[in-house]
Design a protein around this motif. Structure first.
Motif, PDB file in Angstrom:
ATOM      1  N   UNK A   1      -8.522  13.170 -27.221  1.00  0.00           N
ATOM      2  CA  UNK A   1      -9.720  13.632 -27.920  1.00  0.00           C
ATOM      3  C   UNK A   1      -9.485  13.656 -29.430  1.00  0.00           C
ATOM      4  N   UNK A   2      -8.279  14.093 -29.843  1.00  0.00           N
ATOM      5  CA  UNK A   2      -8.012  14.297 -31.261  1.00  0.00           C
ATOM      6  C   UNK A   2      -7.646  13.021 -32.012  1.00  0.00           C
ATOM      7  N   UNK A   3      -6.908  12.106 -31.369  1.00  0.00           N
ATOM      8  CA  UNK A   3      -6.358  10.946 -32.076  1.00  0.00           C
ATOM      9  C   UNK A   3      -7.395  10.082 -32.787  1.00  0.00           C
ATOM     10  N   UNK A   4      -8.513   9.731 -32.159  1.00  0.00           N
ATOM     11  CA  UNK A   4      -9.477   8.880 -32.866  1.00  0.00           C
ATOM     12  C   UNK A   4     -10.113   9.544 -34.078  1.00  0.00           C
ATOM     13  N   UNK A   5      -9.958  10.857 -34.199  1.00  0.00           N
ATOM     14  CA  UNK A   5     -10.605  11.604 -35.274  1.00  0.00           C
ATOM     15  C   UNK A   5      -9.638  12.010 -36.378  1.00  0.00           C
ATOM     16  N   UNK A   6      -8.388  11.540 -36.289  1.00  0.00           N
ATOM     17  CA  UNK A   6      -7.376  11.901 -37.278  1.00  0.00           C
ATOM     18  C   UNK A   6      -6.890  10.672 -38.032  1.00  0.00           C
ATOM     19  N   UNK A   7      -6.756  10.751 -39.371  1.00  0.00           N
ATOM     20  CA  UNK A   7      -6.116   9.665 -40.116  1.00  0.00           C
ATOM     21  C   UNK A   7      -4.666   9.520 -39.675  1.00  0.00           C
ATOM     22  N   UNK A   8      -4.143   8.315 -39.773  1.00  0.00           N
ATOM     23  CA  UNK A   8      -2.776   8.049 -39.336  1.00  0.00           C
ATOM     24  C   UNK A   8      -1.768   8.942 -40.055  1.00  0.00           C
ATOM     25  N   UNK A   9      -1.938   9.117 -41.375  1.00  0.00           N
ATOM     26  CA  UNK A   9      -0.989   9.923 -42.143  1.00  0.00           C
ATOM     27  C   UNK A   9      -0.984  11.372 -41.666  1.00  0.00           C
ATOM     28  N   UNK A  10      -2.164  11.921 -41.382  1.00  0.00           N
ATOM     29  CA  UNK A  10      -2.239  13.307 -40.913  1.00  0.00           C
ATOM     30  C   UNK A  10      -1.629  13.437 -39.527  1.00  0.00           C
ATOM     31  N   UNK A  11      -1.900  12.449 -38.653  1.00  0.00           N
ATOM     32  CA  UNK A  11      -1.313  12.472 -37.314  1.00  0.00           C
ATOM     33  C   UNK A  11       0.213  12.450 -37.388  1.00  0.00           C
ATOM     34  N   UNK A  12       0.763  11.551 -38.222  1.00  0.00           N
ATOM     35  CA  UNK A  12       2.213  11.459 -38.357  1.00  0.00           C
ATOM     36  C   UNK A  12       2.819  12.736 -38.906  1.00  0.00           C
ATOM     37  N   UNK A  13       2.150  13.350 -39.874  1.00  0.00           N
ATOM     38  CA  UNK A  13       2.649  14.598 -40.450  1.00  0.00           C
ATOM     39  C   UNK A  13       2.669  15.707 -39.411  1.00  0.00           C
ATOM     40  N   UNK A  14       1.597  15.827 -38.651  1.00  0.00           N
ATOM     41  CA  UNK A  14       1.530  16.882 -37.641  1.00  0.00           C
ATOM     42  C   UNK A  14       2.569  16.662 -36.544  1.00  0.00           C
ATOM     43  N   UNK A  15       2.729  15.423 -36.089  1.00  0.00           N
ATOM     44  CA  UNK A  15       3.716  15.140 -35.060  1.00  0.00           C
ATOM     45  C   UNK A  15       5.128  15.439 -35.529  1.00  0.00           C
ATOM     46  N   UNK A  16       5.350  15.354 -36.838  1.00  0.00           N
ATOM     47  CA  UNK A  16       6.675  15.623 -37.392  1.00  0.00           C
ATOM     48  C   UNK A  16       7.070  17.093 -37.267  1.00  0.00           C
ATOM     49  N   UNK A  17       6.113  17.936 -36.927  1.00  0.00           N
ATOM     50  CA  UNK A  17       6.402  19.359 -36.759  1.00  0.00           C
ATOM     51  C   UNK A  17       7.030  19.663 -35.399  1.00  0.00           C
ATOM     52  N   UNK A  18       7.085  18.679 -34.514  1.00  0.00           N
ATOM     53  CA  UNK A  18       7.534  18.940 -33.144  1.00  0.00           C
ATOM     54  C   UNK A  18       8.940  19.527 -33.029  1.00  0.00           C
ATOM     55  N   UNK A  19       9.939  19.060 -33.821  1.00  0.00           N
ATOM     56  CA  UNK A  19      11.252  19.703 -33.702  1.00  0.00           C
ATOM     57  C   UNK A  19      11.205  21.199 -33.994  1.00  0.00           C
ATOM     58  N   UNK A  20      10.406  21.603 -34.978  1.00  0.00           N
ATOM     59  CA  UNK A  20      10.288  23.024 -35.284  1.00  0.00           C
ATOM     60  C   UNK A  20       9.572  23.767 -34.166  1.00  0.00           C
ATOM     61  N   UNK A  21       8.514  23.153 -33.619  1.00  0.00           N
ATOM     62  CA  UNK A  21       7.796  23.764 -32.500  1.00  0.00           C
ATOM     63  C   UNK A  21       8.734  23.901 -31.304  1.00  0.00           C
ATOM     64  N   UNK A  22       9.564  22.880 -31.078  1.00  0.00           N
ATOM     65  CA  UNK A  22      10.536  22.946 -29.989  1.00  0.00           C
ATOM     66  C   UNK A  22      11.558  24.047 -30.207  1.00  0.00           C
ATOM     67  N   UNK A  23      12.046  24.171 -31.439  1.00  0.00           N
ATOM     68  CA  UNK A  23      13.032  25.214 -31.746  1.00  0.00           C
ATOM     69  C   UNK A  23      12.432  26.604 -31.550  1.00  0.00           C
ATOM     70  N   UNK A  24      11.185  26.790 -31.988  1.00  0.00           N
ATOM     71  CA  UNK A  24      10.521  28.087 -31.814  1.00  0.00           C
ATOM     72  C   UNK A  24      10.271  28.377 -30.336  1.00  0.00           C
ATOM     73  N   UNK A  25       9.888  27.345 -29.582  1.00  0.00           N
ATOM     74  CA  UNK A  25       9.676  27.525 -28.154  1.00  0.00           C
ATOM     75  C   UNK A  25      10.982  27.896 -27.457  1.00  0.00           C
ATOM     76  N   UNK A  26      12.072  27.237 -27.840  1.00  0.00           N
ATOM     77  CA  UNK A  26      13.381  27.567 -27.271  1.00  0.00           C
ATOM     78  C   UNK A  26      13.800  28.987 -27.601  1.00  0.00           C
ATOM     79  N   UNK A  27      13.470  29.429 -28.809  1.00  0.00           N
ATOM     80  CA  UNK A  27      13.811  30.792 -29.216  1.00  0.00           C
ATOM     81  C   UNK A  27      12.988  31.817 -28.447  1.00  0.00           C
ATOM     82  N   UNK A  28      11.677  31.575 -28.336  1.00  0.00           N
ATOM     83  CA  UNK A  28      10.783  32.549 -27.716  1.00  0.00           C
ATOM     84  C   UNK A  28      10.956  32.625 -26.206  1.00  0.00           C
ATOM     85  N   UNK A  29      11.071  31.469 -25.550  1.00  0.00           N
ATOM     86  CA  UNK A  29      11.071  31.443 -24.082  1.00  0.00           C
ATOM     87  C   UNK A  29      12.462  31.371 -23.456  1.00  0.00           C
TER      88      UNK A  29
END
Length: 300
Positions: free
Chosen positions: A230-258
């Motif tokens: 749903x989201x991909x066709x509505x996001x510029x490539x640069x914004x999509x790449x920037x947001x996806x780059x947050x995944x290691x931090x999201x993973x680290x926070x998930x590992x810490x919390x859970x």
């Protein structure tokens, strides 16, 4: 004023969907980790992919569309790469913290981005990523029991498979879109299932494993798959790449919390370096700014 608010909402809600998708993926990985003591990493991979493929087949019914022999070749490689990537990532997750595993795995899309670039400046981002990975692998950096070589090797292998997943997923999805993705997940399940069944056997059929496996399949595949499409066709490539780059931090926070996986300062800085390198390859002048084309779902 109302028009401004509507424009702001139109820009914000695809971003929110992608952030929810990333959080679901990493939460699913944490839930999968909790299942390892019962079903093992391979068994958990198998039950996740089997349930995910059954859900997607039931909803999208790809057999209604004719697929050419040439497309099947790309779909087959895409599916095998997806299965190997999930298998290796869960093997890594069994040995190293979630955030660090995601950081190592991110070498795959980063390599694809740099290899397809003609910008010399991207070499600086590669050097930054290498520096971050070197810190994570530096002797003595695993004083908290965080990193070991087999785990790092599995995560890097998952990254290599992620690169193949991107390249062949684009070829497969260019013609048949979501149907190719569903068939790819099904092929991945067929490839990995024998290994998981050999390791875990009848344990995979217990209610506890099936229930948790369904949770992992929904969080790691079905929910983010839907939200990203749903989201991909509505996001510029640069914004999509920037947001996806947050995944290691999201993973680290998930590992810490859970999972209670605490990282030291140097490990956080190293993960940050990999994230900055990924963001840099996206935002360096010359990157695309058009809306992002439909791609296969994020794999983990």
């Amino acid at each position: 004023m109302q028009a401004h608010h509507r424009a702001l909402i139109a820009r914000s809600w695809p971003v929110a969907l992608l952030l929810i998708a990333m959080s679901a993926i990493q939460s699913g990985a944490s839930l999968a980790k909790m299942l390892f003591p019962v079903a093992g990493a391979a068994g958990t991979t198998s039950v996740r992919l089997i349930i995910a493929s059954l859900l997607l087949l039931a909803v999208l019914r790809p057999w209604r569309k004719t697929i050419s022999a040439e497309a099947w070749k790309a779909i087959a490689v895409y599916g095998v790469a997806l299965g190997a990537m999930n298998f290796l990532f869960y093997q890594a997750l069994d040995r190293i913290p979630l955030g660090i595993a995601v950081a190592f795995e991110f070498t795959g899309p980063l390599t694809v981005a740099v290899a397809s670039s003609r910008r010399v400046f991207d070499l600086l981002w590669v050097m930054l990523a290498i520096a971050g990975l070197a810190v994570l692998l530096w002797p003595g950096s695993d004083t908290t029991g965080a990193v070991n070589w087999p785990g790092a090797a599995c995560a890097l292998g998952a990254g290599a498979c992620w690169a193949l997943y991107i390249l062949f997923g684009q070829k497969a999805g260019a013609v048949h879109g979501m149907h190719s993705a569903v068939l790819g997940v099904t092929i991945a399940a067929i490839v990995v299932a024998p290994i998981g069944i050999w390791q875990a056997g009848a344990t995979l059929l217990t209610p506890h494993v099936l229930a948790m496996g369904a949770g992992v399949a929904i969080l790691s595949t079905a929910l983010p798959y839907t939200l990203e499409m749903i989201a991909l066709p509505r996001l510029p490539t640069a914004m999509f790449g920037t947001l996806m780059s947050l995944e290691p931090a999201v993973g680290a926070l998930s590992g810490l919390l859970f999972l209670g996986q605490e990282l030291d300062l140097w490990q956080w800085l190293a993960i940050g370096a990999v994230m900055c390198a990924s963001i840099g390859t996206t935002l360096t002048p010359g990157a695309e700014t058009e809306p992002h084309v439909e791609e296969p779902p994020r794999p983990d």
